[in-house]
Design a protein around this motif. Sequence first.
Motif, PDB file in Angstrom:
ATOM      1  N   SER A 110       0.869  -1.184   0.000  1.00 47.16           N
ATOM      2  CA  SER A 110       0.000   0.000   0.000  1.00 47.16           C
ATOM      3  C   SER A 110       0.903   1.229   0.000  1.00 47.16           C
ATOM      4  N   ASP A 111       0.293   2.417   0.062  1.00 48.96           N
ATOM      5  CA  ASP A 111       1.103   3.634   0.157  1.00 48.96           C
ATOM      6  C   ASP A 111       1.962   3.617   1.418  1.00 48.96           C
ATOM      7  N   ARG A 112       1.471   2.905   2.412  1.00 46.59           N
ATOM      8  CA  ARG A 112       2.146   2.912   3.697  1.00 46.59           C
ATOM      9  C   ARG A 112       3.183   1.793   3.833  1.00 46.59           C
ATOM     10  N   LEU A 113       3.062   0.775   3.014  1.00 51.13           N
ATOM     11  CA  LEU A 113       3.762  -0.475   3.283  1.00 51.13           C
ATOM     12  C   LEU A 113       4.339  -1.048   1.998  1.00 51.13           C
ATOM     13  N   LYS A 114       5.631  -1.297   1.986  1.00 49.31           N
ATOM     14  CA  LYS A 114       6.244  -1.799   0.765  1.00 49.31           C
ATOM     15  C   LYS A 114       7.312  -2.851   1.058  1.00 49.31           C
ATOM     16  N   PHE A 115       7.322  -3.889   0.191  1.00 46.94           N
ATOM     17  CA  PHE A 115       8.370  -4.914   0.263  1.00 46.94           C
ATOM     18  C   PHE A 115       9.460  -4.582  -0.756  1.00 46.94           C
ATOM     19  N   TYR A 116      10.712  -4.883  -0.406  1.00 41.96           N
ATOM     20  CA  TYR A 116      11.836  -4.682  -1.323  1.00 41.96           C
ATOM     21  C   TYR A 116      12.629  -5.975  -1.448  1.00 41.96           C
ATOM     22  N   THR A 117      12.995  -6.299  -2.671  1.00 43.67           N
ATOM     23  CA  THR A 117      13.803  -7.501  -2.900  1.00 43.67           C
ATOM     24  C   THR A 117      15.233  -7.274  -2.444  1.00 43.67           C
ATOM     25  N   GLY A 118      15.755  -8.241  -1.673  1.00 42.71           N
ATOM     26  CA  GLY A 118      17.169  -8.215  -1.291  1.00 42.71           C
ATOM     27  C   GLY A 118      17.897  -9.329  -2.018  1.00 42.71           C
ATOM     28  N   VAL A 119      18.456 -10.288  -1.253  1.00 42.34           N
ATOM     29  CA  VAL A 119      19.210 -11.401  -1.829  1.00 42.34           C
ATOM     30  C   VAL A 119      18.648 -12.702  -1.259  1.00 42.34           C
ATOM     31  N   SER A 120      18.425 -13.684  -2.153  1.00 42.74           N
ATOM     32  CA  SER A 120      17.946 -15.013  -1.760  1.00 42.74           C
ATOM     33  C   SER A 120      16.686 -14.889  -0.878  1.00 42.74           C
ATOM     34  N   TYR A 121      16.752 -15.369   0.364  1.00 39.78           N
ATOM     35  CA  TYR A 121      15.568 -15.321   1.242  1.00 39.78           C
ATOM     36  C   TYR A 121      15.517 -14.036   2.072  1.00 39.78           C
ATOM     37  N   ARG A 122      16.498 -13.137   1.913  1.00 38.39           N
ATOM     38  CA  ARG A 122      16.650 -11.971   2.800  1.00 38.39           C
ATOM     39  C   ARG A 122      16.115 -10.703   2.133  1.00 38.39           C
ATOM     40  N   HIS A 123      14.940 -10.260   2.563  1.00 37.29           N
ATOM     41  CA  HIS A 123      14.288  -9.108   1.935  1.00 37.29           C
ATOM     42  C   HIS A 123      13.932  -8.068   2.991  1.00 37.29           C
ATOM     43  N   LEU A 124      13.226  -7.026   2.545  1.00 37.73           N
ATOM     44  CA  LEU A 124      12.941  -5.916   3.451  1.00 37.73           C
ATOM     45  C   LEU A 124      11.495  -5.501   3.375  1.00 37.73           C
ATOM     46  N   LEU A 125      11.035  -4.972   4.478  1.00 37.91           N
ATOM     47  CA  LEU A 125       9.689  -4.431   4.556  1.00 37.91           C
ATOM     48  C   LEU A 125       9.809  -3.047   5.188  1.00 37.91           C
ATOM     49  N   VAL A 126       9.220  -2.050   4.533  1.00 35.39           N
ATOM     50  CA  VAL A 126       9.269  -0.682   5.070  1.00 35.39           C
ATOM     51  C   VAL A 126       7.846  -0.210   5.334  1.00 35.39           C
ATOM     52  N   ILE A 127       7.601   0.292   6.548  1.00 36.92           N
ATOM     53  CA  ILE A 127       6.271   0.770   6.947  1.00 36.92           C
ATOM     54  C   ILE A 127       6.382   2.219   7.390  1.00 36.92           C
ATOM     55  N   LYS A 128       5.616   3.083   6.726  1.00 38.11           N
ATOM     56  CA  LYS A 128       5.578   4.483   7.147  1.00 38.11           C
ATOM     57  C   LYS A 128       4.830   4.568   8.479  1.00 38.11           C
ATOM     58  N   GLY A 129       5.420   5.270   9.443  1.00 37.08           N
ATOM     59  CA  GLY A 129       4.744   5.455  10.728  1.00 37.08           C
ATOM     60  C   GLY A 129       4.705   4.209  11.589  1.00 37.08           C
ATOM     61  N   GLY A 130       5.580   3.225  11.325  1.00 37.85           N
ATOM     62  CA  GLY A 130       5.633   2.037  12.183  1.00 37.85           C
ATOM     63  C   GLY A 130       6.384   2.335  13.464  1.00 37.85           C
ATOM     64  N   ASP A 131       6.044   1.612  14.522  1.00 37.20           N
ATOM     65  CA  ASP A 131       6.714   1.790  15.820  1.00 37.20           C
ATOM     66  C   ASP A 131       7.697   0.641  16.011  1.00 37.20           C
ATOM     67  N   LYS A 132       8.929   0.953  16.376  1.00 40.60           N
ATOM     68  CA  LYS A 132       9.933  -0.121  16.426  1.00 40.60           C
ATOM     69  C   LYS A 132       9.973  -0.881  17.748  1.00 40.60           C
ATOM     70  N   ARG A 133       9.157  -0.495  18.696  1.00 36.52           N
ATOM     71  CA  ARG A 133       9.216  -1.179  19.988  1.00 36.52           C
ATOM     72  C   ARG A 133       8.489  -2.524  19.912  1.00 36.52           C
ATOM     73  N   LEU A 134       9.127  -3.456  19.224  1.00 34.54           N
ATOM     74  CA  LEU A 134       8.529  -4.751  18.935  1.00 34.54           C
ATOM     75  C   LEU A 134       9.444  -5.866  19.415  1.00 34.54           C
TER      76      LEU A 134
END
Length: 401
Positions: free
Chosen positions: A132-156
């Motif tokens: 969505s506008d807020r949430l996007k996946f990015y291809t990295g290498v092999s099984y290792r990828h990224l997820l970026v969330i606008k306005g996400g809280d890192k206390r997880l």
Amino acid sequence: MKHIIILGDGMADEPIAALGGKTPLQYADTPYMDKLAAMGVTGLLKTVPKGFHPGSEVANMAVLGYDLNKVYEGRGVLEAASIGIDLQPGELALRCNLICIEGDLIKNHSSGHISTEEADELIRFLNEKLGSDRLKFYTGVSYRHLLVIKGGDKRLDCTPPHDIPLHPFRPALIKAEAPEAEETAALLNDLILRSQQILPGHPINQARIALGKDPANSIWPWSPGYRPAMETMQQMYGFGKGAVISAVDLIRGIGRYAGLEVIEVEGATGLYDTNYEGKADAAIEALKTNDFVYLHIEASDEAGHEGDVDLKIKTIEYLDRRAVKRVYEAVKDWDEPVAFGILPDHPTPCAIRTHTNAPIPFIIYKPGNTPDKVTCYDEFSAKEGGLGVLEGDQFIRELLR
Ligand SMILES: [Zn+2]
């Protein structure tokens, strides 16, 4: 003066009975590292600050003089930088594995080491269906990828999937560590469950199953973080241009935040078959136009993780003969002298096949400086070194001074 660090990832070790009680560094034939130790000064460096795990990203940032307590944001953001994602304030980045689940269990954290090409198609599909506008996946290498969330809280509270193979995934779902993070945790857990509904039927996974391979049938986000508040090395130490050469995405990501140009080398694999000569030649080239070069070679760490003593000795001898010697011989008569820093980031003892936080041995060789009495390079000789035990940014400041 110009400066180069040649870092043999994980090459420090412990005494091994099969080597007559010597460490691989003591046992290996390393005339050039010994020569630089004899001409330079040595010592031990603490690279894993209290409270941190002895990960390569932690130890390499410490070698460069960063205060981990101030700048450490986990692996996800470093990998994001390595693939060129410029995180903005307020954006949360997480490492997002493609994993294989079987029933309710995590079968493996890597989807059977899925190829980047296959994974890229699945990541595009995930963006189409779950992005969505807020949430996007990015291809990295092999099984290792990224997820970026606008306005996400890192206390997880997230669990690395490689820590829980053959465990049920549900108890390991993400938990909020603060009330404000509950929305982010719920969003991520919902994404995990929805990915498990749509991924199994994708043609890439159907084809993998038909070939007897593990399907990538779930995402697994972990290591949440924001853009690190890292100053560049230029800001910290006042030199001009710098460059980094590494096959490892975490190290390249650190380099980007540190203000170093990332130099690509053909055939740099991160394994013992890596292109040592190519990396050394790239470092020599880079030294012509940069004031600082960070040459990182991963092979010894891999040998340590495999518990393969002979291979570890070989990777140390390769580092000496095919990287240290090559760079030293090429630059030793330059008009502008080149200073050398040689060290590992952390030990990866073959006996335990994982990293430890023991202080590591280092060499600092600056042409013209008075040497200490140490004449060879290894864990025990460096204990007698003239610089003693250093920590924080003392090593890098001593090298760059
Ligand atoms: Zn490492």
